[in-house]
Every structure is written in C-alpha cells, then in structure tokens.
Design an enzyme around this catalytic site. Sequence first.
Site, short mmCIF file in Angstrom:
data_model
loop_
_atom_site.label_atom_id
_atom_site.label_comp_id
_atom_site.label_asym_id
_atom_site.label_seq_id
_atom_site.Cartn_x
_atom_site.Cartn_y
_atom_site.Cartn_z
N VAL A 63 0.90 -1.15 0.00
CA VAL A 63 0.00 0.00 0.00
C VAL A 63 0.95 1.20 0.00
CG1 VAL A 63 -1.82 1.23 1.23
CG2 VAL A 63 -1.82 -1.27 1.20
N PRO A 64 1.13 1.83 -1.18
CA PRO A 64 2.29 2.68 -1.46
C PRO A 64 2.28 4.07 -0.82
CG PRO A 64 0.81 2.70 -3.31
CD PRO A 64 0.25 1.71 -2.32
N CYS A 65 2.43 4.15 0.49
CA CYS A 65 2.44 5.44 1.17
C CYS A 65 3.65 6.28 0.76
CB CYS A 65 2.36 5.27 2.68
SG CYS A 65 3.57 4.15 3.38
N HIS A 66 4.66 5.66 0.15
CA HIS A 66 5.80 6.42 -0.35
C HIS A 66 5.41 7.34 -1.50
CE1 HIS A 66 5.75 2.64 -2.66
NE2 HIS A 66 6.23 3.36 -3.66
#
Length: 184
Positions: free
Chosen positions: A147-150
């Site tokens: 889950v690409p919080c970056h």
Amino acid sequence: MDSHGRYEQRVVWTVVDTGIGPLLLAATPDGLVSVVFHASGATRGGALDRLAARLGTEPVEAPGSPLLTEATRQVEAYFAGRRRDFDLPLDWSLTSGFNREVLRELASGVPYGSVVGYGDLAGRVGRPGAAQAVGTAMGANPLPVVVPCHRVVGSDGGIGGFGGGVETKRQLLAVEGVLPAPLF
C-alpha cells in the site's frame, strides 16, 4: 482451538531481502497483514512482539508458507523492476476508520510511478483540509510498499515524512522512476 474453544488466528512471517534492506512480511489466512522495514535483529523482535499484541497470537516464522510465497514473489519482482502493481489479498485488521479509507484509496487510486499530495488524497476521500490526518494515516500504514504510502508527498514539492525513513522513501520513488536513483 484455544482453551476457550475459540479458533486462533494463525500469523506467519518471513523476511525478504530487498534493495532497501530486509522487509518482514506477515500474513493471516485473510491476507498480508504487515510489512516492516529494516527487519533485522531487535527491530524484527519488536515488530513481532507488536504484531502478537495486536493480533492476539504469536507470529510463527514460515518462509515457505503458501500465505507468504506469493507475497514474497511479488515483492522481489517489484524491487527487480518486473512488477508495478501488487495483486495480493490484504488483511486490513490493523487499521480502521479514516486511516483504512485513506489507505484503500491510496492502494487503488495512485498508480506506480506517480505521486499525490497529502491534501489531494484527503480530498479524494471527501475530507478536504485533512492533509495532516492523511499524514497520520500514512505513518500508521501497516502495509508499506504494497500500500504505497511512499507515493504521498507534500503539496510544496517536498518529499514529506516516511515511517521507513526519508532515504528509504527516496529509494522507493527512484525504483518507480519518480526521482533519480540515489548516488552511492
């Protein structure tokens, strides 16, 4: 079954070596439940203790577990540049409410190689002006990378914070071609 006649939820884990260091992957029968950065030594032990406390069962190391085999394969392919999207069942039990809503929107609505501002993401879930709350949700993301919080950055063009460290965020954005690769 436990001594009270309830079924215990099995949690299995493994560590995957990546270009940003070791990642601990943990799964339940419902799907991948946790990804932890820098998963070696004391960091690994602390992460496993927190998982046990939150999920009510002791995680078991099981690198060959069917629950983890596909997750491991996809994470390795992502870091090798052969995969852009994760197609894994996810167990969202470590997040709820606004945080879960924001993370689900992030997972489905911000594609590989792109970024979104904290405020923009707040607007997408119907809470314009909740950029700081989105930042809190990103910091509490139990499934970073997958889950690409970056991919969430400041509206001022700044990279923003990151639970795995700002340098790790830079490296992930470089993997996706958003930033130039670090010079080291």
